[in-house]
Scaffold this active site. Structure first.
Site, PDB file in Angstrom:
ATOM      1  N   ASP A  47       0.825  -1.206   0.000  1.00 21.05           N
ATOM      2  CA  ASP A  47       0.000   0.000   0.000  1.00 21.05           C
ATOM      3  C   ASP A  47       0.861   1.259   0.000  1.00 21.05           C
ATOM      4  OD1 ASP A  47      -2.441  -1.201  -0.092  1.00 21.05           O
ATOM      5  OD2 ASP A  47      -2.945  -0.912   2.016  1.00 21.05           O
ATOM      6  N   LYS A  69      -3.336   2.655  -2.257  1.00 24.94           N
ATOM      7  CA  LYS A  69      -4.626   2.724  -1.586  1.00 24.94           C
ATOM      8  C   LYS A  69      -4.580   3.897  -0.625  1.00 24.94           C
ATOM      9  CE  LYS A  69      -7.512  -0.524  -2.838  1.00 24.94           C
ATOM     10  NZ  LYS A  69      -8.857  -0.184  -3.335  1.00 24.94           N
ATOM     11  N   MET A 186      -9.376   8.907   8.343  1.00 26.27           N
ATOM     12  CA  MET A 186      -9.852   9.385   7.039  1.00 26.27           C
ATOM     13  C   MET A 186     -10.960  10.422   7.182  1.00 26.27           C
ATOM     14  SD  MET A 186      -9.819   5.675   5.072  1.00 26.27           S
ATOM     15  CE  MET A 186     -10.511   4.790   6.491  1.00 26.27           C
TER      16      MET A 186
END
Length: 266
Positions: A47, A69, A186
């Protein structure tokens, strides 16, 4: 009669896949088992959030495939990543899917395990330290405290398409009544909505920290209050990857690091 010894954990063998948590970024926070898995891998699917220092443990000649990602950026389709894992395992490779943080905390590890098992591939998971823990710990403060926080909730601020996402108003009321620390992954791009909805159940002066690039040399952080979340992110230019920590435990940062300059807003 002596009890039978427990079977030892699986080795990292050809034709198998390991989902490995690379931790928050600092290579020294890798577990011993993660280092063993990375060193054994002949193929690593990596990632974006995995630091280069982690990849220093890869064996010479290992094939490293970057499968980006990251929220808000162009990403490798999940179905393609799952296809690559199955193909490599069936070709007899020792496959490691290397993920930032922990594979089972907002890492889509559950989906990948299900897909691999459905394909008949042996899979194991190696946990890693998640950024939500490491971020606040790097500032010398715990997520739980007998006087300030009776528990902690890890929650994502990024909903998948077509999903209404987190009920922030309900979560705010629960956090207030149960004395919980909220750790939001996030959430930077949704900061305005998060601030607005959490304020329905939590007071504006609730302490809050935003920690970007947790544990890495370029780590930045800001202390503020819930009522100034969006304004602080914009003023300080904070962005992803970052975690937002909301709760009274944040008050302890000033006590243990009084000699540092923090961002404080009323």
């Amino acid at each position: 009669m002596n009890p039978q010894p427990m079977p030892s954990p699986s080795e990292f063998l050809p034709g198998t896949v390991a989902l490995v948590g690379a931790g928050p970024g600092d290579p020294e926070l890798l577990t011993l088992k993660a280092v063993k898995a990375i060193s054994a891998a002949t193929v690593l699917l990596v990632d974006d959030l995995v630091s280069e220092g982690v990849l220093a443990h890869a064996r010479p000649g290992a094939r490293i495939v970057h499968v980006g990602k990251r929220g808000g950026c162009k990403s490798t389709p999940q179905a393609f990543i799952e296809k690559l894992m199955v193909m490599a395992a069936r070709e007899g490779e020792v496959v490691v899917r290397l993920k930032g943080g922990d594979p089972f905390i907002f890492g889509r590890g559950g989906e990948e395990v299900e897909h691999l098992r459905a394909a008949g591939i042996e899979v194991q998971v190696v946990n890693g330290i998640t950024a939500g823990l490491a971020g606040l710990t790097s500032l010398g403060v715990p997520l739980t405290h007998r006087e300030h926080a009776h528990g902690v909730v890890f929650v994502t601020g990024h909903a998948k398409p077509g999903d209404s996402g987190t009920d922030w108003q309900a979560l705010a009321a629960t956090a207030r009544d149960a004395k919980l620390t909220l750790v939001i992954y996030m959430g930077v791009s949704s900061a305005a909505q998060i601030e607005r909805d959490l304020l329905t159940g939590l007071p504006p002066h609730t302490p809050l920290a935003v920690i970007q690039h947790a544990t890495l040399p370029q780590q930045r952080h800001a202390l503020t209050t819930l009522g100034q979340l969006r304004a602080t992110i914009e003023r300080e230019g904070l962005g992803s990857p970052a975690v937002i920590v909301v709760g009274d435990v944040v008050r302890g940062i000033a006590a243990v690091q009084a000699d540092e300059a923090f961002v404080r807003t009323a």
